[in-house]
Design a protein around this motif. Structure first.
Motif, PDB file in Angstrom:
ATOM      1  N   MET A 174     -10.758   2.112  18.891  1.00  0.00           N
ATOM      2  CA  MET A 174     -11.039   0.722  19.269  1.00  0.00           C
ATOM      3  C   MET A 174     -12.181   0.144  18.433  1.00  0.00           C
ATOM      4  O   MET A 174     -12.039  -0.927  17.825  1.00  0.00           O
ATOM      5  CB  MET A 174     -11.414   0.657  20.754  1.00  0.00           C
ATOM      6  N   ALA A 230      -7.917  -3.970  18.631  1.00  0.00           N
ATOM      7  CA  ALA A 230      -8.442  -2.715  19.157  1.00  0.00           C
ATOM      8  C   ALA A 230      -7.394  -1.984  19.989  1.00  0.00           C
ATOM      9  O   ALA A 230      -7.187  -0.771  19.838  1.00  0.00           O
ATOM     10  CB  ALA A 230      -9.690  -2.983  19.996  1.00  0.00           C
ATOM     11  N   MET A 256     -16.379  -1.467  23.139  1.00  0.00           N
ATOM     12  CA  MET A 256     -15.856  -2.707  22.564  1.00  0.00           C
ATOM     13  C   MET A 256     -16.905  -3.810  22.583  1.00  0.00           C
ATOM     14  O   MET A 256     -17.029  -4.576  21.625  1.00  0.00           O
ATOM     15  CB  MET A 256     -14.599  -3.142  23.331  1.00  0.00           C
TER      16      MET A 256
END
Lengths: 191, 191
Positions: free
Chosen positions: B66, B86, B130
DNA sequence: TACGGTGATGAGACCAAGTCCCATCACTTA
DNA sequence: TAAGTGATGGGACTTGGTCTCATCACCGTA
């Protein structure tokens, strides 16, 4: 002393918080916590499901406050207004006493994997509770999930902010959720 | 047998999955898992940090995929486009073999608190990874958090859907994230 | 005053998770 | 053939967590 002194639970929490601060979570045995509180291991596990839970007492109450507020909200209110009501409803538990040992508690949690794990589960619990309560109102599955997730995000940011600034948590939560919504708007508007 | 047979790790996973299905997670001791795999408790803990982790192997790889995709995305892409990249990047790990024992794995996790806890932590890990990667690109804190959280939500829904329907996970993830974004739009538009 | 009931606690046995240390074995390379 | 390496076996040990039973303080009632 020990037996029949009142507030066994509170004494355990305080002893645990102190010891975790002094020696770290891993280096503190449950027996030691109980001893400092003038109690025994048996009694500790009567008050808390496990060693972690001594740092997360009363979070079930929060979930109930949230779902209660969602169920009781006016029928015409939109999902995010309802979520706001849920956050505001938890404000009654955010007392000065809770704010006093908040930073210490957060520091301990951040220092240990098991504890971060438990914290994550609690947040998922909030999200699930709010999602279910929203679905009960007829909000479609996905909208409910999204609204609940945004609510949990605002709750967390709001909690940290409240620890720093103090004041009324209801106010802080409202403002934080507003900012989250603004961020969402900027996200979707940008593309 | 046992010693020097290859694929000790895979044998442990399979033995664990089988035993958890037969007798439940709590009723299965680590020593028993190791025994069925032709190994010992010591070796089990050399391959897995703890008993739970045998069900969550390889999730670190997902987080790396990701963040890698986010860092490598074109500079002009918006946060949610980047998040989509991602999710798509994780598709390489969603093999048929993984799909085969997916439902069994999910059932075991759902049956036990410790395991739900670990699952929650993994999701938080994805969200944090993320969020950080988005901030690295210059996305403001709150937008980054929201985008990451929506991404995790889509990842979870997408995973369950993929277990049911099969096919290419990249496709499923893209579609699911699209639906999440539509839900967000309906949320903000309604009030 | 005595008595029985109740609820919280103490005490200790017990099991399994997880850590640690050291011996052992298969395989590789010089 | 001998030394080295990496994965495994084995067992001692600590601690979290469960379970059971005895004990104690308090309360109501006779």
């Amino acid at each position: 002393m020990g037996r029949w002194e009142p507030d066994a639970r509170e004494r355990l929490v305080r002893a645990a918080l102190d010891l975790f601060g002094e020696q770290g979570y891993e280096n503190t045995a449950v027996a030691q916590i109980a001893e400092r509180a003038g109690l025994t291991k048996s009694t500790f596990f009567r008050h808390f499901r496990d060693k972690r839970e001594v740092l997360f007492g009363g979070q079930d109450v929060l979930a109930e406050l949230m779902t209660g507020a969602i169920s009781g909200a006016p029928a015409q209110a939109g999902p995010l207004e309802v979520v706001e009501a849920a956050l505001v409803a938890t404000a009654v538990t955010f007392t000065d006493e809770r704010r006093a040992h908040g930073p210490q508690r957060l520091a301990v949690i951040a220092s240990n994997d098991e504890l971060r794990e438990r914290a994550a589960l609690k947040m998922v619990g909030f999200a699930v509770a709010m999602t279910d309560a929203l679905k009960q109102r007829g909000v479609p599955e996905l909208e409910a999930s999204v609204a609940a997730e945004l609510g949990v995000l605002a709750f967390n940011h709001g909690y940290e902010r409240w620890l720093g600034t103090g004041g009324d948590f209801a106010e802080v939560a409202r403002r934080t959720l507003g900012e989250v919504r603004a961020a969402v708007g900027r996200l979707e508007g940008a593309e």
